[in-house]
Design a protein around this motif. Sequence first.
Motif, mmCIF file in Angstrom:
data_model
loop_
_atom_site.group_PDB
_atom_site.id
_atom_site.type_symbol
_atom_site.label_atom_id
_atom_site.label_comp_id
_atom_site.label_asym_id
_atom_site.label_seq_id
_atom_site.Cartn_x
_atom_site.Cartn_y
_atom_site.Cartn_z
ATOM 1 N N MET A 1 0.838 -1.200 0.000
ATOM 2 C CA MET A 1 0.000 0.000 0.000
ATOM 3 C C MET A 1 0.877 1.256 0.000
ATOM 4 N N THR A 2 0.608 2.187 -0.918
ATOM 5 C CA THR A 2 1.392 3.410 -1.042
ATOM 6 C C THR A 2 0.918 4.451 -0.038
ATOM 7 N N LEU A 3 1.858 4.991 0.731
ATOM 8 C CA LEU A 3 1.524 6.046 1.687
ATOM 9 C C LEU A 3 1.221 7.323 0.922
ATOM 10 N N SER A 4 0.086 7.968 1.245
ATOM 11 C CA SER A 4 -0.338 9.144 0.494
ATOM 12 C C SER A 4 -1.154 10.072 1.376
ATOM 13 N N LEU A 5 -1.105 11.368 1.038
ATOM 14 C CA LEU A 5 -1.965 12.352 1.694
ATOM 15 C C LEU A 5 -3.354 12.377 1.066
ATOM 16 N N ALA A 6 -3.489 11.772 -0.104
ATOM 17 C CA ALA A 6 -4.758 11.766 -0.810
ATOM 18 C C ALA A 6 -5.716 10.765 -0.185
ATOM 19 N N VAL A 7 -6.982 11.146 -0.149
ATOM 20 C CA VAL A 7 -8.028 10.282 0.389
ATOM 21 C C VAL A 7 -9.135 10.177 -0.648
ATOM 22 N N GLY A 8 -9.611 8.958 -0.892
ATOM 23 C CA GLY A 8 -10.751 8.789 -1.780
ATOM 24 C C GLY A 8 -10.372 8.601 -3.236
ATOM 25 N N ARG A 9 -11.315 8.903 -4.098
ATOM 26 C CA ARG A 9 -11.194 8.629 -5.521
ATOM 27 C C ARG A 9 -10.118 9.488 -6.173
ATOM 28 N N PRO A 10 -9.530 8.985 -7.260
ATOM 29 C CA PRO A 10 -8.468 9.733 -7.934
ATOM 30 C C PRO A 10 -8.982 11.009 -8.592
ATOM 31 N N THR A 11 -8.093 11.976 -8.721
ATOM 32 C CA THR A 11 -8.407 13.252 -9.364
ATOM 33 C C THR A 11 -7.493 13.443 -10.566
ATOM 34 N N LEU A 12 -7.570 14.616 -11.154
ATOM 35 C CA LEU A 12 -6.758 14.909 -12.332
ATOM 36 C C LEU A 12 -5.272 14.711 -12.053
ATOM 37 N N LEU B 1 3.662 9.828 -1.001
ATOM 38 C CA LEU B 1 3.819 10.874 0.005
ATOM 39 C C LEU B 1 4.662 12.034 -0.501
ATOM 40 N N VAL B 2 5.790 11.720 -1.125
ATOM 41 C CA VAL B 2 6.673 12.782 -1.622
ATOM 42 C C VAL B 2 5.964 13.592 -2.711
ATOM 43 N N THR B 3 5.300 12.892 -3.633
ATOM 44 C CA THR B 3 4.558 13.576 -4.696
ATOM 45 C C THR B 3 3.453 14.445 -4.118
ATOM 46 N N ASP B 4 2.729 13.905 -3.135
ATOM 47 C CA ASP B 4 1.632 14.648 -2.531
ATOM 48 C C ASP B 4 2.120 15.907 -1.831
ATOM 49 N N ILE B 5 3.236 15.806 -1.129
ATOM 50 C CA ILE B 5 3.797 16.977 -0.450
ATOM 51 C C ILE B 5 4.178 18.044 -1.479
ATOM 52 N N ALA B 6 4.763 17.596 -2.587
ATOM 53 C CA ALA B 6 5.133 18.541 -3.647
ATOM 54 C C ALA B 6 3.889 19.196 -4.249
ATOM 55 N N LEU B 7 2.829 18.429 -4.452
ATOM 56 C CA LEU B 7 1.593 18.981 -5.013
ATOM 57 C C LEU B 7 0.951 19.976 -4.050
ATOM 58 N N VAL B 8 0.946 19.655 -2.774
ATOM 59 C CA VAL B 8 0.385 20.565 -1.773
ATOM 60 C C VAL B 8 1.192 21.864 -1.727
ATOM 61 N N ALA B 9 2.511 21.738 -1.727
ATOM 62 C CA ALA B 9 3.356 22.934 -1.720
ATOM 63 C C ALA B 9 3.153 23.743 -2.996
ATOM 64 N N GLY B 10 3.027 23.054 -4.123
ATOM 65 C CA GLY B 10 2.788 23.752 -5.381
ATOM 66 C C GLY B 10 1.447 24.460 -5.395
ATOM 67 N N GLY B 11 0.427 23.823 -4.816
ATOM 68 C CA GLY B 11 -0.891 24.453 -4.733
ATOM 69 C C GLY B 11 -0.867 25.700 -3.871
ATOM 70 N N ALA B 12 -0.143 25.634 -2.757
ATOM 71 C CA ALA B 12 -0.008 26.815 -1.894
ATOM 72 C C ALA B 12 0.732 27.928 -2.624
ATOM 73 N N ALA B 13 1.796 27.548 -3.345
ATOM 74 C CA ALA B 13 2.584 28.550 -4.071
ATOM 75 C C ALA B 13 1.774 29.204 -5.189
ATOM 76 N N LEU B 14 0.977 28.411 -5.895
ATOM 77 C CA LEU B 14 0.132 28.971 -6.954
ATOM 78 C C LEU B 14 -0.856 29.982 -6.373
ATOM 79 N N GLY C 1 -7.963 17.200 -5.273
ATOM 80 C CA GLY C 1 -8.940 16.487 -4.470
ATOM 81 C C GLY C 1 -9.131 17.137 -3.113
ATOM 82 N N ALA C 2 -10.079 16.601 -2.357
ATOM 83 C CA ALA C 2 -10.497 17.236 -1.105
ATOM 84 C C ALA C 2 -9.376 17.366 -0.087
ATOM 85 N N SER C 3 -8.690 16.268 0.200
ATOM 86 C CA SER C 3 -7.704 16.297 1.285
ATOM 87 C C SER C 3 -6.481 17.121 0.926
ATOM 88 N N ARG C 4 -5.890 16.862 -0.241
ATOM 89 C CA ARG C 4 -4.684 17.606 -0.621
ATOM 90 C C ARG C 4 -5.006 19.062 -0.953
#
Length: 202
Positions: A1-12, A21-34, A65-68
């Motif tokens: 099982m892959t550790l992830s910040l994402a919860v639920g169904r997949p998004t774009l 986890l590493v990808t999710d952290i980068a996406l969250v940081a990128g979303g904040a930066a945007l 998605g909702a969580s990230r």
Amino acid sequence: MTLSLAVGRPTLADHVVPRGLVTDIALVAGGAALTGLLAQVAIPLWPVPITGQTLAVLLVGSTLGASRGALAMLAYAVAGVAGIPWFSDTGHGIGVLLGSSGGYIVGFVLAAALTGWLAQRQWDRKFLHAAVTFLAGSGVVFLVGLPWLAVVTGADLQQTLAWGLWPFVPGGIVKALIAAAIIPAVWQGVRRLDAAKGRDLS
């Protein structure tokens, strides 16, 4: 099982990069930066400026998605309080969060969560559903921001709406429609690429 910040169904985002986890952290940081970047696209207005932040909130929520999406907005708020000067033209620090714009910033977290939740139910793949999704997300920002504005400024209902709602309605609609045009178009591109690779996006 892959550790992830994402919860639920997949998004774009999950159809572009694998969850992890590493990808999710980068996406969250990128979303904040945007969000911080688009916050600098602003029309000064007292007591709440008109900014590009809401467009970023809608795009980030729907793609992550909702969580990230919610975590990205939380990271944006926390980083701004910590000192990164990206709260539009109002600066940074706890004073901004406690001021007239603070409720809108808190509302970003809930708006990203809502748009992300709807996106995980495929409401971001067709223009009409996406428009409804993004208008709803914009509405959530006002549901939190307006009462906050009234408390901070001591304004009555009429003044609160004049300061915190009516000037933002046209721009809010335009930003929701822009997002509703962008995200389904990106989905179409991803579908074409995946169809060429023989993958199923259903």
